[in-house]
Scaffold this motif. Structure first.
Motif, mmCIF file in Angstrom:
data_model
loop_
_atom_site.group_PDB
_atom_site.id
_atom_site.type_symbol
_atom_site.label_atom_id
_atom_site.label_comp_id
_atom_site.label_asym_id
_atom_site.label_seq_id
_atom_site.Cartn_x
_atom_site.Cartn_y
_atom_site.Cartn_z
ATOM 1 N N ASN A 2 9.002 0.750 1.920
ATOM 2 C CA ASN A 2 9.153 0.546 0.490
ATOM 3 C C ASN A 2 10.318 -0.407 0.226
ATOM 4 N N VAL A 3 10.134 -1.276 -0.742
ATOM 5 C CA VAL A 3 11.221 -2.100 -1.262
ATOM 6 C C VAL A 3 11.321 -1.819 -2.753
ATOM 7 N N TRP A 4 12.477 -1.337 -3.171
ATOM 8 C CA TRP A 4 12.717 -0.996 -4.572
ATOM 9 C C TRP A 4 13.652 -2.027 -5.182
ATOM 10 N N VAL A 5 13.326 -2.484 -6.383
ATOM 11 C CA VAL A 5 14.129 -3.480 -7.088
ATOM 12 C C VAL A 5 14.499 -2.901 -8.443
ATOM 13 N N LEU A 6 15.802 -2.842 -8.728
ATOM 14 C CA LEU A 6 16.309 -2.277 -9.973
ATOM 15 C C LEU A 6 17.011 -3.374 -10.768
ATOM 16 N N GLY A 7 16.600 -3.556 -12.028
ATOM 17 C CA GLY A 7 17.257 -4.554 -12.873
ATOM 18 C C GLY A 7 16.508 -4.768 -14.163
ATOM 19 N N ASP A 8 16.910 -5.812 -14.893
ATOM 20 C CA ASP A 8 16.224 -6.183 -16.123
ATOM 21 C C ASP A 8 15.588 -7.552 -15.934
ATOM 22 N N ASP A 9 15.339 -8.274 -17.015
ATOM 23 C CA ASP A 9 14.686 -9.566 -16.893
ATOM 24 C C ASP A 9 15.634 -10.657 -16.393
ATOM 25 N N ALA A 10 16.932 -10.376 -16.376
ATOM 26 C CA ALA A 10 17.908 -11.397 -16.000
ATOM 27 C C ALA A 10 18.458 -11.221 -14.598
ATOM 28 N N GLU A 11 18.695 -9.988 -14.183
ATOM 29 C CA GLU A 11 19.334 -9.755 -12.888
ATOM 30 C C GLU A 11 18.847 -8.454 -12.283
ATOM 31 N N CYS A 12 19.035 -8.333 -10.962
ATOM 32 C CA CYS A 12 18.546 -7.142 -10.267
ATOM 33 C C CYS A 12 19.250 -6.976 -8.934
ATOM 34 N N VAL A 13 19.050 -5.805 -8.331
ATOM 35 C CA VAL A 13 19.450 -5.546 -6.949
ATOM 36 C C VAL A 13 18.213 -5.114 -6.179
ATOM 37 N N VAL A 14 18.250 -5.315 -4.870
ATOM 38 C CA VAL A 14 17.177 -4.893 -3.973
ATOM 39 C C VAL A 14 17.736 -3.827 -3.032
ATOM 40 N N PHE A 15 16.984 -2.745 -2.861
ATOM 41 C CA PHE A 15 17.347 -1.727 -1.884
ATOM 42 C C PHE A 15 16.552 -2.005 -0.606
ATOM 43 N N ASP A 16 17.243 -2.503 0.404
ATOM 44 C CA ASP A 16 16.699 -2.847 1.723
ATOM 45 C C ASP A 16 15.906 -4.156 1.702
ATOM 46 N N ALA A 17 15.915 -4.820 2.842
ATOM 47 C CA ALA A 17 15.189 -6.084 3.020
ATOM 48 C C ALA A 17 14.491 -6.019 4.366
ATOM 49 N N PRO A 18 13.305 -5.397 4.395
ATOM 50 C CA PRO A 18 12.661 -5.048 5.662
ATOM 51 C C PRO A 18 12.056 -6.207 6.453
ATOM 52 N N HIS A 19 10.930 -6.761 5.986
ATOM 53 C CA HIS A 19 10.132 -7.608 6.864
ATOM 54 C C HIS A 19 9.751 -8.968 6.295
ATOM 55 N N ASP A 20 9.787 -9.140 4.980
ATOM 56 C CA ASP A 20 9.070 -10.266 4.381
ATOM 57 C C ASP A 20 9.845 -10.790 3.174
ATOM 58 N N VAL A 21 10.547 -11.906 3.362
ATOM 59 C CA VAL A 21 11.339 -12.480 2.282
ATOM 60 C C VAL A 21 10.457 -12.870 1.102
ATOM 61 N N ALA A 22 9.326 -13.501 1.376
ATOM 62 C CA ALA A 22 8.462 -13.968 0.293
ATOM 63 C C ALA A 22 7.968 -12.815 -0.568
ATOM 64 N N ALA A 23 7.598 -11.701 0.053
ATOM 65 C CA ALA A 23 7.113 -10.547 -0.708
ATOM 66 C C ALA A 23 8.206 -9.987 -1.611
ATOM 67 N N ILE A 24 9.415 -9.927 -1.104
ATOM 68 C CA ILE A 24 10.527 -9.418 -1.911
ATOM 69 C C ILE A 24 10.830 -10.371 -3.056
ATOM 70 N N ARG A 25 10.813 -11.668 -2.781
ATOM 71 C CA ARG A 25 11.108 -12.648 -3.830
ATOM 72 C C ARG A 25 10.044 -12.650 -4.922
ATOM 73 N N ARG A 26 8.829 -12.309 -4.572
ATOM 74 C CA ARG A 26 7.795 -12.216 -5.605
ATOM 75 C C ARG A 26 8.117 -11.106 -6.600
#
Length: 227
Positions: free
Chosen positions: A27-51
């Motif tokens: 699981n990759v969880w992203v917490l934030g609003d429309d302007a900024e966020c944080v990511v909890f963990d960065a497992p396997h796939d940069v492109a998937a997280i950036r999407r």
């Protein structure tokens, strides 16, 4: 201003430790609003997280622990976005197994508060699955999402915990490998997590979400079962 929310994706890859390798979904969880966020963990796939992050400013990559399936693409994601990587220093030996030539940007510490999109995230050091394992807690009023397993939800007045591999639906994370300790993870869960409000939604590192109230009655079963 848009309210803070939690977004979610799953990435697939491998976990390697002690000479063995396993296929895993993280699981990759992203917490934030429309302007900024944080990511909890960065497992396997940069492109998937950036999407999931989209065009928001990624403030931080918060590592729940240093196993390779939770930090493998953290440096690449940091380089692509300018985000800082946060890791508890006790997990540097695990981190170095994957990233020998690079250190995280910042250290996590128990009780530390990280803010994003008007939301306060408290760091809870929960050793056991790994020496530097941390959970991230948002107290009532700070924000949690809609029901467990929601892929996208607005924040509301309910507590939420990002537990990494410390607490899952059905029990604690594994402790049968190097750098882990069953008695420590039980103490971390009993003393630091099960004391949270029972309605706290628990978003885990693998598999479905749960709540503190759903897991708390089973503590003795986990102790009897062992690692």
């Amino acid at each position: 201003m848009a309210p803070a929310r939690i977004d979610h994706t799953v990435t697939s890859g491998t976990f390697s430790l002690d000479g063995q390798t396993f296929d895993v979904d993280n699981n990759v969880w992203v917490l934030g609003d429309d302007a900024e966020c944080v990511v909890f963990d960065a497992p396997h796939d940069v492109a998937a997280i950036r999407r999931v992050v989209g065009d928001r400013r990624l403030v931080a990559i918060l590592a729940t622990h240093g196993h390779d399936d939770h930090v493998r693409v953290a440096p690449d994601l940091a380089d692509a976005t300018g985000a800082k990587i946060y890791l508890h220093p006790a997990d540097l030996p695990l981190w170095r197994l994957t990233h020998a030539e690079r250190r995280p940007s910042e250290e996590l510490a128990d009780g530390q508060v990280i803010e994003v999109a008007g939301t306060r995230i408290e760091v809870i050091h929960t050793p056991g699955h790994a020496p530097g394992a941390c959970c991230f807690y948002v107290a009532p009023g700070g924000g949690p999402p809609d029901p467990p397993n929601a892929s996208r939800g607005g924040m509301r007045d309910q507590a939420v915990l990002f537990s990494g591999d410390t607490l899952f639906q059905g029990g604690p994370g594994a402790t049968g490998r190097s750098f882990s300790d069953f008695n420590l993870i039980i103490a971390s869960i009993r003393d630091r997590l099960l004391t949270l409000p029972p309605e706290t939604v628990v978003h885990t590192g693998h598999g479905p979400s749960t709540t503190i109230g759903a897991e708390a009655p089973h503590l003795q079963e986990w102790i009897d079962r062992g690692h």
